[in-house]
Scaffold this motif. Structure first.
Motif, short mmCIF file in Angstrom:
data_model
loop_
_atom_site.label_atom_id
_atom_site.label_comp_id
_atom_site.label_asym_id
_atom_site.label_seq_id
_atom_site.Cartn_x
_atom_site.Cartn_y
_atom_site.Cartn_z
N PRO A 34 0.81 -1.23 0.00
CA PRO A 34 0.00 0.00 0.00
C PRO A 34 0.84 1.28 0.00
N LEU A 35 1.94 1.30 0.76
CA LEU A 35 2.76 2.50 0.82
C LEU A 35 3.46 2.77 -0.50
N VAL A 36 3.96 1.73 -1.16
CA VAL A 36 4.61 1.91 -2.46
C VAL A 36 3.62 2.47 -3.47
N LEU A 37 2.41 1.93 -3.51
CA LEU A 37 1.40 2.44 -4.44
C LEU A 37 1.06 3.90 -4.14
N LEU A 38 0.91 4.22 -2.86
CA LEU A 38 0.57 5.59 -2.49
C LEU A 38 1.67 6.56 -2.92
N VAL A 39 2.90 6.26 -2.56
CA VAL A 39 4.00 7.19 -2.86
C VAL A 39 4.23 7.29 -4.36
N PHE A 40 4.26 6.15 -5.04
CA PHE A 40 4.58 6.16 -6.47
C PHE A 40 3.53 6.93 -7.27
N PHE A 41 2.25 6.58 -7.09
CA PHE A 41 1.22 7.21 -7.91
C PHE A 41 0.87 8.62 -7.45
N SER A 42 1.29 9.00 -6.24
CA SER A 42 1.13 10.39 -5.82
C SER A 42 2.19 11.27 -6.48
N MET A 43 3.37 10.71 -6.71
CA MET A 43 4.47 11.48 -7.29
C MET A 43 4.50 11.41 -8.81
N VAL A 44 3.97 10.31 -9.37
CA VAL A 44 3.92 10.15 -10.83
C VAL A 44 2.46 10.28 -11.25
N ASP A 45 2.09 11.41 -11.77
CA ASP A 45 0.69 11.72 -12.04
C ASP A 45 0.25 11.10 -13.36
N VAL A 46 -0.09 9.81 -13.33
CA VAL A 46 -0.48 9.12 -14.56
C VAL A 46 -1.91 8.59 -14.48
N LEU A 47 -2.54 8.66 -13.31
CA LEU A 47 -3.88 8.10 -13.15
C LEU A 47 -4.93 9.19 -13.28
N PRO A 48 -6.10 8.87 -13.88
CA PRO A 48 -7.14 9.88 -14.06
C PRO A 48 -7.93 10.12 -12.78
N HIS A 49 -7.89 11.36 -12.26
CA HIS A 49 -8.61 11.67 -11.03
C HIS A 49 -9.51 12.89 -11.18
N GLU A 50 -9.68 13.38 -12.39
CA GLU A 50 -10.68 14.39 -12.73
C GLU A 50 -10.61 15.62 -11.82
N GLY A 51 -9.50 16.33 -11.88
CA GLY A 51 -9.39 17.59 -11.16
C GLY A 51 -8.82 17.49 -9.77
N GLN A 52 -8.90 16.33 -9.15
CA GLN A 52 -8.31 16.15 -7.83
C GLN A 52 -6.81 15.94 -7.94
N ARG A 53 -6.09 16.34 -6.88
CA ARG A 53 -4.70 15.93 -6.78
C ARG A 53 -4.66 14.43 -6.57
N SER A 54 -3.64 13.79 -7.13
CA SER A 54 -3.56 12.34 -7.06
C SER A 54 -3.61 11.83 -5.63
N VAL A 55 -2.88 12.49 -4.72
CA VAL A 55 -2.80 12.01 -3.36
C VAL A 55 -4.16 12.08 -2.66
N GLU A 56 -4.97 13.08 -3.01
CA GLU A 56 -6.28 13.21 -2.38
C GLU A 56 -7.20 12.06 -2.77
N PHE A 57 -7.10 11.61 -4.02
CA PHE A 57 -7.90 10.46 -4.43
C PHE A 57 -7.33 9.17 -3.88
N LEU A 58 -6.02 9.07 -3.83
CA LEU A 58 -5.37 7.80 -3.50
C LEU A 58 -5.47 7.43 -2.02
N VAL A 59 -5.38 8.40 -1.11
CA VAL A 59 -5.29 8.07 0.31
C VAL A 59 -6.44 7.20 0.79
N PRO A 60 -7.71 7.55 0.56
CA PRO A 60 -8.78 6.65 1.02
C PRO A 60 -8.71 5.27 0.37
#
Length: 249
Positions: A34-60
Protein backbone atom coordinates in the motif's frame (compact mmCIF):
# COMPACT_ATOMS: atom_id res chain seq x y z
CA UNK A 1 -19.75 -14.44 26.58
CA UNK A 2 -18.08 -15.79 29.71
CA UNK A 3 -15.05 -14.26 31.41
CA UNK A 4 -13.04 -17.37 30.51
CA UNK A 5 -13.89 -16.95 26.84
CA UNK A 6 -12.83 -13.29 26.96
CA UNK A 7 -9.49 -14.28 28.48
CA UNK A 8 -8.94 -16.94 25.83
CA UNK A 9 -9.74 -14.49 23.04
CA UNK A 10 -7.47 -11.81 24.50
CA UNK A 11 -4.54 -14.19 24.92
CA UNK A 12 -4.93 -15.61 21.42
CA UNK A 13 -5.30 -12.13 19.87
CA UNK A 14 -2.03 -11.01 21.48
CA UNK A 15 -0.27 -14.11 20.17
CA UNK A 16 -1.70 -13.60 16.68
CA UNK A 17 -0.49 -10.00 16.66
CA UNK A 18 3.02 -11.01 17.67
CA UNK A 19 3.19 -13.68 14.96
CA UNK A 20 1.97 -11.29 12.27
CA UNK A 21 4.56 -8.66 13.18
CA UNK A 22 7.37 -11.24 13.18
CA UNK A 23 6.46 -12.50 9.71
CA UNK A 24 8.47 -10.59 7.12
CA UNK A 25 6.23 -11.54 4.19
CA UNK A 26 3.16 -10.43 6.13
CA UNK A 27 4.74 -7.09 6.97
CA UNK A 28 5.66 -6.59 3.30
CA UNK A 29 2.09 -7.21 2.12
CA UNK A 30 0.36 -5.23 4.85
CA UNK A 31 2.67 -2.22 4.91
CA UNK A 32 4.95 -2.28 1.88
CA UNK A 33 2.56 -2.66 -1.04
CA UNK A 34 0.00 0.00 0.00
CA UNK A 35 2.76 2.50 0.82
CA UNK A 36 4.61 1.91 -2.46
CA UNK A 37 1.40 2.44 -4.44
CA UNK A 38 0.57 5.59 -2.49
CA UNK A 39 4.00 7.19 -2.86
CA UNK A 40 4.58 6.16 -6.47
CA UNK A 41 1.22 7.21 -7.91
CA UNK A 42 1.13 10.39 -5.82
CA UNK A 43 4.47 11.48 -7.29
CA UNK A 44 3.92 10.15 -10.83
CA UNK A 45 0.69 11.72 -12.04
CA UNK A 46 -0.48 9.12 -14.56
CA UNK A 47 -3.88 8.10 -13.15
CA UNK A 48 -7.14 9.88 -14.06
CA UNK A 49 -8.61 11.67 -11.03
CA UNK A 50 -10.68 14.39 -12.73
CA UNK A 51 -9.39 17.59 -11.16
CA UNK A 52 -8.31 16.15 -7.83
CA UNK A 53 -4.70 15.93 -6.78
CA UNK A 54 -3.56 12.34 -7.06
CA UNK A 55 -2.80 12.01 -3.36
CA UNK A 56 -6.28 13.21 -2.38
CA UNK A 57 -7.90 10.46 -4.43
CA UNK A 58 -5.37 7.80 -3.50
CA UNK A 59 -5.29 8.07 0.31
CA UNK A 60 -8.78 6.65 1.02
CA UNK A 61 -8.27 3.93 -1.58
CA UNK A 62 -4.89 2.97 -0.15
CA UNK A 63 -6.45 2.78 3.32
CA UNK A 64 -9.02 0.37 1.88
CA UNK A 65 -6.18 -1.57 0.23
CA UNK A 66 -4.39 -1.78 3.59
CA UNK A 67 -7.50 -3.31 5.16
CA UNK A 68 -7.62 -5.88 2.35
CA UNK A 69 -3.92 -6.62 2.72
CA UNK A 70 -4.10 -7.27 6.45
CA UNK A 71 -7.53 -8.84 6.76
CA UNK A 72 -7.75 -11.04 3.69
CA UNK A 73 -4.30 -11.67 2.22
CA UNK A 74 -1.96 -11.80 5.23
CA UNK A 75 -4.49 -13.35 7.59
CA UNK A 76 -5.79 -15.86 5.08
CA UNK A 77 -2.38 -17.03 3.89
CA UNK A 78 -0.90 -17.22 7.38
CA UNK A 79 -3.88 -19.19 8.67
CA UNK A 80 -3.77 -21.53 5.68
CA UNK A 81 -0.17 -22.44 6.43
CA UNK A 82 -0.95 -22.76 10.14
CA UNK A 83 -3.51 -25.40 9.20
CA UNK A 84 -1.01 -27.08 6.84
CA UNK A 85 1.64 -27.30 9.56
CA UNK A 86 -0.95 -28.60 12.07
CA UNK A 87 -0.69 -25.53 14.30
CA UNK A 88 -4.47 -25.21 14.25
CA UNK A 89 -4.89 -28.88 15.05
CA UNK A 90 -2.96 -28.33 18.26
CA UNK A 91 -5.06 -25.27 19.05
CA UNK A 92 -8.15 -27.40 18.54
CA UNK A 93 -7.04 -29.57 21.43
CA UNK A 94 -7.07 -26.55 23.76
CA UNK A 95 -10.15 -24.95 25.36
CA UNK A 96 -10.13 -22.32 22.58
CA UNK A 97 -13.31 -22.57 20.53
CA UNK A 98 -13.49 -22.13 16.76
CA UNK A 99 -15.56 -18.94 16.99
CA UNK A 100 -13.15 -17.56 19.61
CA UNK A 101 -10.22 -18.15 17.27
CA UNK A 102 -11.99 -16.26 14.49
CA UNK A 103 -12.70 -13.33 16.84
CA UNK A 104 -9.10 -13.31 18.12
CA UNK A 105 -7.71 -13.22 14.59
CA UNK A 106 -10.01 -10.34 13.62
CA UNK A 107 -8.97 -8.39 16.72
CA UNK A 108 -5.29 -8.86 15.88
CA UNK A 109 -5.96 -7.61 12.36
CA UNK A 110 -7.69 -4.50 13.75
CA UNK A 111 -4.58 -3.76 15.80
CA UNK A 112 -2.38 -4.08 12.68
CA UNK A 113 -4.74 -1.83 10.76
CA UNK A 114 -4.50 0.87 13.43
CA UNK A 115 -0.74 0.93 12.83
CA UNK A 116 -1.23 0.90 9.05
CA UNK A 117 -3.64 3.83 9.14
CA UNK A 118 -1.31 5.87 11.34
CA UNK A 119 1.66 5.20 9.04
CA UNK A 120 -0.23 5.87 5.80
CA UNK A 121 -1.82 9.10 7.04
CA UNK A 122 1.46 10.23 8.58
CA UNK A 123 3.36 9.78 5.31
CA UNK A 124 0.53 11.32 3.29
CA UNK A 125 0.27 14.38 5.53
CA UNK A 126 3.93 14.96 6.25
CA UNK A 127 5.58 13.75 3.05
CA UNK A 128 3.04 14.03 0.23
CA UNK A 129 1.15 17.18 1.16
CA UNK A 130 -2.19 15.45 1.62
CA UNK A 131 -5.07 17.58 2.86
CA UNK A 132 -8.59 16.28 3.35
CA UNK A 133 -11.15 17.83 0.96
CA UNK A 134 -13.34 20.70 2.10
CA UNK A 135 -16.09 18.87 3.95
CA UNK A 136 -15.77 17.84 7.59
CA UNK A 137 -13.99 14.59 8.42
CA UNK A 138 -16.40 12.05 9.93
CA UNK A 139 -14.52 9.78 12.30
CA UNK A 140 -17.53 7.62 13.12
CA UNK A 141 -17.96 6.76 9.44
CA UNK A 142 -14.27 5.88 9.06
CA UNK A 143 -14.39 3.59 12.11
CA UNK A 144 -17.60 1.95 10.90
CA UNK A 145 -16.18 1.40 7.41
CA UNK A 146 -12.92 -0.06 8.70
CA UNK A 147 -14.76 -2.32 11.16
CA UNK A 148 -17.17 -3.67 8.55
CA UNK A 149 -14.43 -3.98 5.94
CA UNK A 150 -12.20 -5.87 8.34
CA UNK A 151 -14.99 -8.29 9.23
CA UNK A 152 -15.78 -8.84 5.54
CA UNK A 153 -12.22 -9.40 4.34
CA UNK A 154 -11.12 -11.36 7.40
CA UNK A 155 -14.13 -13.60 6.99
CA UNK A 156 -13.22 -14.21 3.35
CA UNK A 157 -9.58 -14.89 4.22
CA UNK A 158 -10.47 -17.32 7.00
CA UNK A 159 -13.06 -19.04 4.83
CA UNK A 160 -10.35 -19.66 2.21
CA UNK A 161 -7.87 -20.84 4.82
CA UNK A 162 -10.42 -23.10 6.45
CA UNK A 163 -11.31 -25.00 3.28
CA UNK A 164 -8.48 -24.74 0.76
CA UNK A 165 -5.00 -26.18 0.88
CA UNK A 166 -2.27 -23.76 1.91
CA UNK A 167 -1.03 -23.18 -1.65
CA UNK A 168 -4.62 -22.86 -2.84
CA UNK A 169 -5.25 -20.17 -0.24
CA UNK A 170 -2.06 -18.40 -1.33
CA UNK A 171 -3.16 -18.39 -4.97
CA UNK A 172 -6.82 -17.49 -4.45
CA UNK A 173 -6.05 -14.72 -1.93
CA UNK A 174 -3.53 -13.08 -4.26
CA UNK A 175 -5.82 -13.32 -7.29
CA UNK A 176 -8.70 -11.86 -5.28
CA UNK A 177 -6.41 -9.09 -4.02
CA UNK A 178 -5.37 -8.12 -7.54
CA UNK A 179 -8.94 -8.28 -8.85
CA UNK A 180 -10.29 -6.12 -6.04
CA UNK A 181 -7.41 -3.67 -6.45
CA UNK A 182 -8.46 -3.19 -10.08
CA UNK A 183 -12.22 -3.23 -9.41
CA UNK A 184 -12.29 -1.37 -6.10
CA UNK A 185 -12.01 2.23 -7.23
CA UNK A 186 -8.71 2.35 -5.37
CA UNK A 187 -6.35 3.73 -8.00
CA UNK A 188 -8.87 5.16 -10.47
CA UNK A 189 -12.61 6.01 -10.41
CA UNK A 190 -15.10 3.26 -11.13
CA UNK A 191 -16.74 5.31 -13.88
CA UNK A 192 -13.63 4.63 -15.97
CA UNK A 193 -14.75 1.00 -16.17
CA UNK A 194 -17.45 -0.31 -18.54
CA UNK A 195 -20.88 0.22 -16.98
CA UNK A 196 -21.66 -3.48 -16.32
CA UNK A 197 -18.23 -4.01 -14.74
CA UNK A 198 -18.63 -0.89 -12.59
CA UNK A 199 -22.06 -2.06 -11.43
CA UNK A 200 -20.60 -5.43 -10.43
CA UNK A 201 -17.68 -3.73 -8.67
CA UNK A 202 -20.07 -1.76 -6.47
CA UNK A 203 -21.51 -5.03 -5.17
CA UNK A 204 -18.07 -6.30 -4.12
CA UNK A 205 -16.64 -5.22 -0.75
CA UNK A 206 -13.62 -3.19 -1.93
CA UNK A 207 -15.42 -0.38 -3.77
CA UNK A 208 -17.94 0.38 -0.97
CA UNK A 209 -15.09 0.42 1.56
CA UNK A 210 -13.03 2.85 -0.54
CA UNK A 211 -16.05 5.09 -1.16
CA UNK A 212 -16.99 5.14 2.52
CA UNK A 213 -13.45 6.13 3.46
CA UNK A 214 -13.55 8.92 0.87
CA UNK A 215 -16.82 10.15 2.36
CA UNK A 216 -15.35 9.89 5.86
CA UNK A 217 -12.35 11.99 4.83
CA UNK A 218 -14.53 14.71 3.35
CA UNK A 219 -15.16 13.86 -0.29
CA UNK A 220 -18.78 14.47 -1.34
CA UNK A 221 -20.68 11.28 -2.15
CA UNK A 222 -24.32 10.34 -2.25
CA UNK A 223 -23.88 6.60 -1.86
CA UNK A 224 -23.04 6.29 1.85
CA UNK A 225 -26.24 4.45 2.74
CA UNK A 226 -25.93 1.96 -0.12
CA UNK A 227 -22.22 1.41 0.54
CA UNK A 228 -22.86 0.75 4.23
CA UNK A 229 -25.58 -1.75 3.36
CA UNK A 230 -23.39 -3.64 0.88
CA UNK A 231 -20.42 -3.74 3.25
CA UNK A 232 -22.60 -4.82 6.19
CA UNK A 233 -24.00 -7.72 4.16
CA UNK A 234 -20.49 -8.82 3.23
CA UNK A 235 -19.32 -8.52 6.84
CA UNK A 236 -22.16 -10.62 8.21
CA UNK A 237 -22.06 -13.21 5.44
CA UNK A 238 -18.28 -13.63 5.39
CA UNK A 239 -17.86 -13.95 9.16
CA UNK A 240 -20.76 -16.40 9.35
CA UNK A 241 -19.23 -18.44 6.52
CA UNK A 242 -15.81 -18.46 8.21
CA UNK A 243 -17.28 -19.54 11.56
CA UNK A 244 -19.40 -22.27 9.98
CA UNK A 245 -16.84 -23.78 7.61
CA UNK A 246 -13.51 -23.25 9.37
CA UNK A 247 -11.65 -26.50 10.10
CA UNK A 248 -8.81 -27.10 12.51
CA UNK A 249 -7.07 -29.48 10.07
Amino acid sequence: MSAAAVRRIRAQAVMELRMMLRNGESVLVTFGIPLVLLVFFSMVDVLPHEGQRSVEFLVPGVLALAVMSAAMVSLGIATGFERFYLVLKRLGATPLRRRELVVAKILSVLAIEAIQIAVILGIALAGLGYRAPGQAVRGWLALTAVGLGTAAFAGLGLAMAGRLRAMGTLAVANVAYLALLLLGGIAFPLDRLPAPVAALARLLPAAPLADLLRAALGSPTGTVGADLAVLAVWACAATALASATFRWE
